[in-house]
Structures are given as structure tokens and as C-alpha cells.
Design an enzyme around this catalytic site. Structure first.
Site, PDB file in Angstrom:
ATOM      1  N   HIS A 183      -8.164 -36.571 -24.013  1.00 12.91           N
ATOM      2  CA  HIS A 183      -9.357 -35.850 -24.471  1.00 12.91           C
ATOM      3  C   HIS A 183      -9.133 -34.355 -24.251  1.00 12.91           C
ATOM      4  CE1 HIS A 183     -11.849 -39.717 -24.003  1.00 12.91           C
ATOM      5  NE2 HIS A 183     -11.455 -39.552 -25.246  1.00 12.91           N
ATOM      6  N   GLU A 186     -10.809 -31.810 -21.587  1.00 15.65           N
ATOM      7  CA  GLU A 186     -10.790 -32.152 -20.165  1.00 15.65           C
ATOM      8  C   GLU A 186      -9.633 -31.423 -19.472  1.00 15.65           C
ATOM      9  OE1 GLU A 186     -10.983 -36.462 -20.416  1.00 15.65           O
ATOM     10  OE2 GLU A 186     -12.901 -36.352 -21.462  1.00 15.65           O
ATOM     11  N   GLU A 400     -11.744 -40.447 -13.590  1.00 13.06           N
ATOM     12  CA  GLU A 400     -12.585 -39.333 -14.061  1.00 13.06           C
ATOM     13  C   GLU A 400     -12.698 -38.374 -12.886  1.00 13.06           C
ATOM     14  OE1 GLU A 400     -14.019 -38.881 -17.048  1.00 13.06           O
ATOM     15  OE2 GLU A 400     -14.255 -40.860 -17.977  1.00 13.06           O
TER      16      GLU A 400
HETATM   17 ZN   LIG Z   1     -11.987 -38.387 -21.268  1.00  8.67          ZN
END
Ligand SMILES: [Zn+2]
Ligand SMILES: *[C@@H]1O[C@H](CO)[C@@H](O)[C@H](O)[C@H]1NC(C)=O
Length: 467
Positions: A183, A186, A400
Site C-alpha cells: 500500500h 504506508e 499494522e
Molecule cells: Zn496496508
């Protein structure tokens, strides 16, 4: 739709035609929908284009972050007030926070500025800077480091990774993979991956050395090079790849450019499009036209499949941000009853939980651990789930990183090093627990398959007794 709305929409269209999207005057608000009605109202606000949501998935009791341009702030606040939804302003000047990402942080006494070749961890680095740094390491450590091209992106950029192997002559070397920036926005993920590379090459800590030298490391700091570049040149908040072949006219209030990309972490061909993914190119979670329709996800899957052809791949870690989570496969399952679908779920959970405990010891940062449905929301077509299923790698996580939403994707540069240290703490405990659970022979002699078979057997018996 009244005149005011139409006027506002024209403003949005005019604003988004610029080459580089400016977030001048934008604020970021946080709301927590308490009921399904609140969720409906927020969805309408999203459809009307009054705010741009950081995450398409709005759900009860979880934070939604919404960027609102100066012109729409009154309208947004009025709507929220009428609906009696509580709003907190979390970022008062979005463009300033974005600009700060590229401004070196002032060194604090606690974390002195650290440099290694052309990189420091006091600001975020562009794709070409990261790739150049990997090449420097290749030159400086010819016997240990090797750059490797996993494949090419839609726009023909390199998926440039690095192999760190202290014992290239050793037969049956165990392997581990780290994937960053699938992504694009990020940014903390390539910053953390490069921090780990630096630690592996320079740390004198006994435990770090053992981890660095005990595995053949395959690290791909930027898995989505087109998207990552785009966050520097055009739109800081871009998430997907840059496949423009799905281009279409999006809803009146959504920038048509939104249709120029696929969410690579929805494009892997395992339970593709079954849940938590969209078939609408204008969505941030657009899964593509088919599983593996995208060159980036194909390249990653081919590389990892080849890598594990000898069954020696032990770890696959996908780095994301934000919300401080350790996500355990599988992500498509929807109830806690199903968690055993991943055959060694209980072991992975234990490894994740103990690693999160160790991470917390350093600065008190808490991570939650579980399947995606429990800690976030269900989703499908992710890389780490595909890897778990297709290659049967024992330990597979999606991490995350920081924070809990204060800055979200725009984590200030002074948190890069602390986040990196926490990630390393996580890796060290992960490896220790994995070894204790018998997933590989600490002597590293021969095959780990007997251990694995025994575990699988014990596990199947337990599962059968539970059923
Ligand atoms: Zn992500
Ligand atoms: C992968 O998924 C398929 C289909 O759901 C299943 O039959 C298979 O056992 C899974 N493999 C592993 C290693 O989990």
C-alpha cells in the site's frame, strides 16, 4: 441536490485536476460511529464527497478518519452535529503534516540521528533513494548482500529486493521474507524494512546477529513501486497500484483518477473477491479483474513460490500501517469459530501474542493480535493469506505498525526509529517462540519436516477432539 452542493462539487473537480494534489487547508477528523444508523450517515457523507475517508470500510465502534477540505468543513461539521455524531479534529493542517514527512526530524538525545550509507531514519525516502541505497549495500557487502529484481510493475518499475545471507555456502539455509509498501501511502513500512536491513548488517547485539545470520533474508521494501512513486509526485494519500486500464468516470464527487489502480492486497488469488474487497475500480479496495490480474502481485507470488520450492521458508511478514495490529491468517473468515482453518492458527497466535508482549516492553506500545475479522474487518485476496495457503509457510503475519490514528499514514519521522526498534523486538521474540515450538531445528541440520509433521498431527487430534 441543491445549488450549494453543485457548487461544492465543481470546487472539488477544479481542485483535483492539478498535477500534484494539495491538501492545503484540509483538516482530518475522527468519528466513531456508535450505531448502524451512524454508519449509514457516514456512508452518505462519503458518497456526497463531503469528506475523503482514509478507509472505505466504515463500521460500528471503529474509528473513521475523514479528510475535509476547507470549503466543506462547515458543511461536514453541521451534518455531524445534526446526526449527533461526535467529531474530534485530529490533524488541523494536513498539508503541513505531509510536508513534515520529508523534513529531517531534529535528533533527540534518546535516538541520535543514525546514518548508514546514504540513508538516515529521520525522514522518509523516495523510491529512487531507497533503490540506490540497496545498490550501495550490494556493492559494499558483495559476499553477504545481493539485490534482486522480483519483477516489474505496470509502469515498468523494478520490484527491487535484497537478499541478506551470511552463509551462502550452507545447505538447507532457512528463509524469511519481509514485504513492505504494497500500500503506497504506508510510508513507515519501507522505512522500517530498511531499518531492519541496517540492523542486520551492523548490529552487535547477540540476538539480532543470530536472527540476521540464521536465515536467508529476502526483503522487498517497496512492493508497489508505481503507487509509492505516485505518493511523492502526485497524491500523498494514494494506496493502490497505478494500472490505468480500468479508467472510468467515477461518481460525480469522486476524482476519476481513483479508478487508475488496483488494491494489490486484494488481488492475490486466494479467496479472491470473497469478502472485504470491491469490484468497482473507483474504490480504494478494488480487487482487479481477476486474482493475479496485476504484474506486481504475480511477481510476488512467483518469487515466493520459487523461494519455497525447497520448503525452507519459515517466515512471511507483510508490513502495513496503521492501528498496531498483528494479523494472523486467514482474513476471509468471519467468526472466531473458524480460526482453525489455518492449520497452526493456535501456534501463530501464540507467537504473535508473545512477540507483541515483548514489543510493548520497550515503549509501552500495544498491539492487538488475531484474525482480521477480530481485530479489524474481514478481507480477501491479501498477500500473506495467499502465501500461507499456497506455500504452507509456518509463520505468516500482516503487521499494522504505529500509530492508533493520531497521524495514521502520516506518522511523523521522529517515530521511524522507535517503530523500527519495536519491529525488531517483535522479530526477535517471534523467532525465539517459533523455535521453542519446534518449527525448526536450532542446530539447523537437515530438515524440519519431522517437527512439523508431529505438530500437524497433534493439532489435528486436538481439532478433532474439539469438533
Ligand atoms: Zn496496508
Ligand atoms: C489452501 O486452500 C485450499 C482451498 O481452500 C485448501 O483445500 C488447502 O488445504 C489449503 N492449503 C493449505 C496449506 O492450507
Amino acid at each position: 441536490m441543491n445549488i450549494k452542493h453543485i457548487f461544492l462539487i465543481f470546487t472539488i473537480i477544479a481542485a483535483t485536476n492539478a498535477v500534484k494534489k494539495s491538501y492545503e487547508g484540509y483538516k482530518v477528523y475522527k468519528v466513531i460511529p456508535k450505531t448502524e444508523d451512524d454508519v449509514k450517515i457516514l456512508n452518505i457523507v462519503q458518497e456526497l464527497g463531503i469528506g475523503e475517508f482514509w478507509d472505505d470500510n466504515v463500521s460500528v465502534k471503529s474509528d473513521a478518519k475523514i479528510m475535509v477540505s476547507r470549503d466543506l468543513q462547515n458543511e461536514f461539521l453541521t451534518q455531524m452535529e445534526q446526526a449527533q455524531i461526535e467529531v474530534t479534529e485530529v490533524i488541523s493542517d494536513l498539508q503541513k503534516v505531509i510536508d513534515d514527512q520529508l523534513t529531517p526530524a531534529k535528533p533527540k538525545s534518546r535516538f541520535e540521528r543514525e546514518s548508514f550509507h546514504s540513508m538516515s531514519w529521520d525522514r522518509y525516502y523516495s523510491l529512487s533513494e531507497i533503490h540506490a541505497w540497496l545498490d550501495q549495500l550490494n556493492t559494499s557487502y558483495p559476499n553477504i548482500v545481493q539485490t534482486v529484481t522480483w519483477g516489474r510493475s505496470n509502469e515498468n518499475r523494478e520490484l527491487k529486493g535484497i537478499i541478506i545471507n551470511y552463509h551462502p555456502q550452507r545447505a538447507g539455509q532457512l528463509k524469511a521474507v519481509i514485504e513492505g509498501a504494497v500500500h503506497a501511502r504506508e510510508w513507515i513500512t519501507p522505512a522500517t524494512a530498511t531499518w531492519i536491513i541496517k540492523e542486520f548488517l551492523t548490529s552487535n547485539d547477540r540476538e539480532v546477529r543470530a536472527l540476521a545470520e540464521g536465515f536467508e533474508w529476502h526483503i522487498l521494501p517497496v512492493a508497489n513501486p508505481d503507487g509509492y512513486s505516485y505518493t511523492f509526485t502526485n497524491n500523498r494519500m494514494w494506496r493502490k497500484n497505478r494500472n490505468t486500464s480500468y479508467n472510468r468516470t467515477c461518481a460525480t464527487n469522486v476524482d476519476d483518477d481513483m479508478s487508475n489502480g488496483v488494491d494489490l492486497n486484494r488481488n492475490f488469488d486466494f479467496n479472491w473477491m470473497s469478502i472485504g474487497a470491491s469490484n468497482d475500480p473507483c474504490s480504494n479496495t478494488f480487487a482487479g479483474s481477476a486474482g493475479f490480474s496485476e504484474p506486481e502481485s504475480r511477481a510476488i507470488s512467483n518469487y515466493v513460490r520459487d523461494l519455497n520450492s525447497d520448503g525452507q521458508l519459515i517466515y512471511y511478514l507483510a508490513f502495513h500501517s496503521y492501528t498496531q495490529l498483528v494479523i494472523v491468517p486467514y482474513s476471509h473468515i468471519t467468526s472466531a469459530d473458524d480460526v482453525l482453518e489455518a492449520e497452526n492458527y493456535a501456534n501463530m497466535f501464540e507467537i504473535g501474542a508473545r512477540s507483541a508482549d515483548r514489543l510493548r516492553e520497550r515503549f509501552g506500545t500495544t498491539y492487538r493480535v488475531g484474525v482480521s475479522a477480530d481485530v479489524m474487518y474481514p478481507m480477501s485476496g491479501t498477500s500473506f493469506d495467499w502465501v500461507k495457503n499456497a506455500t504452507d509457510v509456518p509463520v505468516c503475519f500482516l503487521l499494522e505498525f504505529r500509530d492508533l490514528g493520531e497521524y495514521g499514514f502520516l506518522l511523523p519521522p521522529e517515530q521511524i526509529i522507535p517503530n523500527g526498534m519495536e519491529a525488531m523486538d517483535f522479530l526477535l521474540e517471534m523467532d525465539q517462540t517459533t523455535r521453542i515450538l519446534g518449527y525448526y531445528d536450532p542446530a539447523r541440520s537437515g530438515s524440519n519436516s519431522l517437527f512439523k509433521s508431529l505438530l500437524v498431527l497433534v493439532f489435528s487430534i486436538l481439532a478433532a477432539l474439539n469438533a
